[in-house]
Design a protein around this motif. Structure first.
Motif, PDB file in Angstrom:
ATOM      1  N   GLY A  83       0.819  -1.195   0.000  1.00 56.59           N
ATOM      2  CA  GLY A  83       0.000   0.000   0.000  1.00 56.59           C
ATOM      3  C   GLY A  83       0.858   1.252   0.000  1.00 56.59           C
ATOM      4  N   VAL A  84       0.209   2.397   0.139  1.00 55.75           N
ATOM      5  CA  VAL A  84       0.917   3.676   0.102  1.00 55.75           C
ATOM      6  C   VAL A  84       1.966   3.792   1.207  1.00 55.75           C
ATOM      7  N   PRO A  85       1.692   3.398   2.460  1.00 55.94           N
ATOM      8  CA  PRO A  85       2.720   3.508   3.501  1.00 55.94           C
ATOM      9  C   PRO A  85       3.984   2.717   3.174  1.00 55.94           C
ATOM     10  N   GLU A  86       3.797   1.488   2.652  1.00 58.79           N
ATOM     11  CA  GLU A  86       4.965   0.669   2.300  1.00 58.79           C
ATOM     12  C   GLU A  86       5.733   1.288   1.133  1.00 58.79           C
ATOM     13  N   LEU A  87       5.012   1.830   0.148  1.00 54.83           N
ATOM     14  CA  LEU A  87       5.685   2.480  -0.975  1.00 54.83           C
ATOM     15  C   LEU A  87       6.513   3.671  -0.505  1.00 54.83           C
ATOM     16  N   ARG A  88       5.948   4.442   0.430  1.00 54.63           N
ATOM     17  CA  ARG A  88       6.665   5.615   0.942  1.00 54.63           C
ATOM     18  C   ARG A  88       7.983   5.183   1.591  1.00 54.63           C
ATOM     19  N   LYS A  89       7.960   4.081   2.340  1.00 56.65           N
ATOM     20  CA  LYS A  89       9.183   3.585   2.980  1.00 56.65           C
ATOM     21  C   LYS A  89      10.210   3.143   1.933  1.00 56.65           C
ATOM     22  N   VAL A  90       9.724   2.507   0.854  1.00 54.14           N
ATOM     23  CA  VAL A  90      10.625   2.068  -0.211  1.00 54.14           C
ATOM     24  C   VAL A  90      11.307   3.275  -0.852  1.00 54.14           C
ATOM     25  N   PHE A  91      10.547   4.326  -1.134  1.00 51.27           N
ATOM     26  CA  PHE A  91      11.112   5.508  -1.780  1.00 51.27           C
ATOM     27  C   PHE A  91      12.092   6.228  -0.857  1.00 51.27           C
ATOM     28  N   GLU A  92      11.765   6.311   0.441  1.00 50.22           N
ATOM     29  CA  GLU A  92      12.654   6.975   1.389  1.00 50.22           C
ATOM     30  C   GLU A  92      13.976   6.224   1.504  1.00 50.22           C
ATOM     31  N   ALA A  93      13.907   4.891   1.563  1.00 51.83           N
ATOM     32  CA  ALA A  93      15.133   4.096   1.644  1.00 51.83           C
ATOM     33  C   ALA A  93      15.965   4.257   0.374  1.00 51.83           C
ATOM     34  N   ALA A  94      15.286   4.323  -0.790  1.00 54.00           N
ATOM     35  CA  ALA A  94      16.011   4.495  -2.048  1.00 54.00           C
ATOM     36  C   ALA A  94      16.709   5.854  -2.094  1.00 54.00           C
ATOM     37  N   LYS A  95      16.072   6.898  -1.547  1.00 53.34           N
ATOM     38  CA  LYS A  95      16.695   8.222  -1.519  1.00 53.34           C
ATOM     39  C   LYS A  95      17.960   8.202  -0.671  1.00 53.34           C
ATOM     40  N   LEU A  96      17.894   7.572   0.521  1.00 55.79           N
ATOM     41  CA  LEU A  96      19.074   7.463   1.389  1.00 55.79           C
ATOM     42  C   LEU A  96      20.180   6.689   0.688  1.00 55.79           C
ATOM     43  N   ARG A  97      19.805   5.631   0.030  1.00 54.29           N
ATOM     44  CA  ARG A  97      20.784   4.800  -0.666  1.00 54.29           C
ATOM     45  C   ARG A  97      21.461   5.613  -1.777  1.00 54.29           C
ATOM     46  N   ARG A  98      20.674   6.427  -2.484  1.00 56.02           N
ATOM     47  CA  ARG A  98      21.227   7.241  -3.553  1.00 56.02           C
ATOM     48  C   ARG A  98      22.202   8.288  -3.002  1.00 56.02           C
ATOM     49  N   GLN A  99      21.860   8.851  -1.844  1.00 56.83           N
ATOM     50  CA  GLN A  99      22.760   9.832  -1.213  1.00 56.83           C
ATOM     51  C   GLN A  99      24.088   9.193  -0.843  1.00 56.83           C
TER      52      GLN A  99
END
Length: 433
Positions: free
Chosen positions: A89-105
């Motif tokens: 759902g949306v909450p899980e997607l938000r966590k995936v995107f946040e983790a991907a942003k940290l990983r990209r940094q």
């Protein structure tokens, strides 16, 4: 970040399914799909240029969509994250995107594999767009449904659709040989039974490996024959979604086989749809449509054959009533074909739309009142029964409009007789006018 749906705490010593044990470790080990993986194929070219874009894999189950996505991450040194649109759902997607942003940094990209991506709604699909555009994720979606129907145009414009094909019998045989090498045993089947096993998988590699696991567990003294195998295993159900892509693919195949006058192919696709659980009433309706659209006046009886077959099915039900529909399929396939009536109808509709509200000529209008008679209604009308040959040749189109020619019958079936009549009246009309 681990897959969201990995089972935590599962020991490495736990039994692993054969499909997992045989999962390829490099793209070169993938069986089938050379049309996208070869060096000069789309994925091969992308990898060779070190320029992988977001992708949507469209294909049936068990052909390697997940495996290829995982191997693409390995080839490009991207962190692999797998989610399913069914459980996310949306909450899980938000966590995936946040983790991907940290990983990209921290200097590493993310390949996000979304299984059953077509099950996300429009708003959820739109949620991927900004993260695809800024490079936070490289999206690889997988779907068994036609992306052009199920995915947003905005998402499709940012991803390349690659079609994965069901595995051929040769591909499945190679997979079976790998399974025998992994298990260290030969399948206890004779040649015909082995071929029957491959056919049972119906192009699905995962299904084949599951069947092989069952077969090697049997304790048999001599290789099994095909009939013995059939008593022990159930054939995998054919892929058929009555409201999805396969539904439209198969009805298209049936319609074109009828139009192409091939009764055998038509019966095959008709039977495929019945085997898939299609409602025979839907097929009866489509057969009636074919009689109107493709046979029409070349054989006016075709429509009656379909309607009677439909009525027979309603009275008998399944399975006996399906025989009446099958006979209608044969009749339609062998009937003479014409689309002259269909084309005439479309042309007349186009002319009617173009000419708007032009009134009929006054000479063919009735004059029930004195005022209408004074206005010239009915003046000059010629009664065809009183004319020579029962044909007056008058113009019935609106005044100032050129006499349209929409119906051009063909020299096939009963329409050959109608063409003779059309030509006869055309000559008389020219003579009288």
């Amino acid at each position: 970040m681990a897959d969201l749906f990995d089972t935590p705490g599962t020991p490495d010593t736990a039994p692993r399914p054969l499909a997992d044990r045989l999962r390829p470790r490099a793209l070169a080990e993938v069986i089938g799909q050379d049309h996208i993986l070869a060096p000069d194929a789309p994925l091969g070219v992308m990898l060779g240029a070190n320029s992988l874009s977001s992708l949507v894999f469209w294909g049936p189950p068990g052909v390697g969509k997940t495996t290829i996505a995982r191997l693409l991450a390995d080839e490009t040194d991207l962190h692999f994250v797998q989610i399913s649109a069914i459980f996310t759902g949306v909450p899980e997607l938000r966590k995936v995107f946040e983790a991907a942003k940290l990983r990209r940094q921290n200097g590493r990209g993310t390949l996000l594999f979304v299984d059953e991506i077509h099950r996300f709604n429009k708003a959820q699909q739109d949620g991927f767009l900004p993260h695809m555009e800024d490079g936070t994720i490289l999206l690889v979606g997988a779907t068994t449904e036609n992306p052009s129907f199920e995915l947003n145009a905005a998402l499709l414009s940012r991803a390349q659709v690659l079609v994965l094909e069901r595995l051929s019998l040769a591909d499945l045989e190679l997979l079976a040989q790998r399974a025998e090498g992994e298990l260290g045993v030969k399948l206890p089947l004779d040649g015909h039974a082995r071929e029957a096993l491959l056919e049972m998988a119906d192009g699905d590699g995962r299904a084949l490996l599951n069947l092989i696991e069952q077969v090697v567990a049997w304790k048999v003294d001599t290789p099994l024959r095909a009939d013995q195998l059939a008593t022990r295993l159930m054939k995998r159900a054919a892929v058929y979604d009555k409201s999805g892509d396969e539904h439209y693919n198969l009805i298209s195949a049936l319609h074109k086989s009828v139009r192409g006058s091939d009764p055998d192919a038509a019966l095959y696709w008709f039977s495929r749809m019945l085997e898939g659980g299609e409602d025979p009433r839907f097929l009866a309706r489509r057969l009636t449509r074919m009689s109107v659209e493709d046979i029409a006046l070349a054989d006016p009886q075709a429509q009656s054959v379909c309607l009677h077959a439909w009525e027979t099915y309603e009275r008998l039900g399944s399975p006996e009533g399906e025989l009446a529909l099958a006979q209608a399929v044969i009749y339609l396939a062998l009937a003479p074909k014409t689309n002259a009536g269909y084309k005439a109808y479309k042309a007349a509709r186009a002319a009617a739309a173009k000419t708007g509200s032009l009134p009929p000529p006054k000479h063919i209008l009735n004059a029930p009142t004195k005022l209408m008679e004074d206005q010239g209604y009915g003046d000059g009308y010629k009664y065809d029964h009183d004319a020579e040959d029962g044909f007056s040749g008058q113009d019935y189109f609106p005044e100032g409009m050129k006499h349209g020619v929409y119906y051009t019958p063909v020299e096939r079936g009963y329409e050959r007789e109608l063409k003779r009549r059309v030509d006869y009246f055309a000559k008389l009309r020219a003579k009288r006018q």
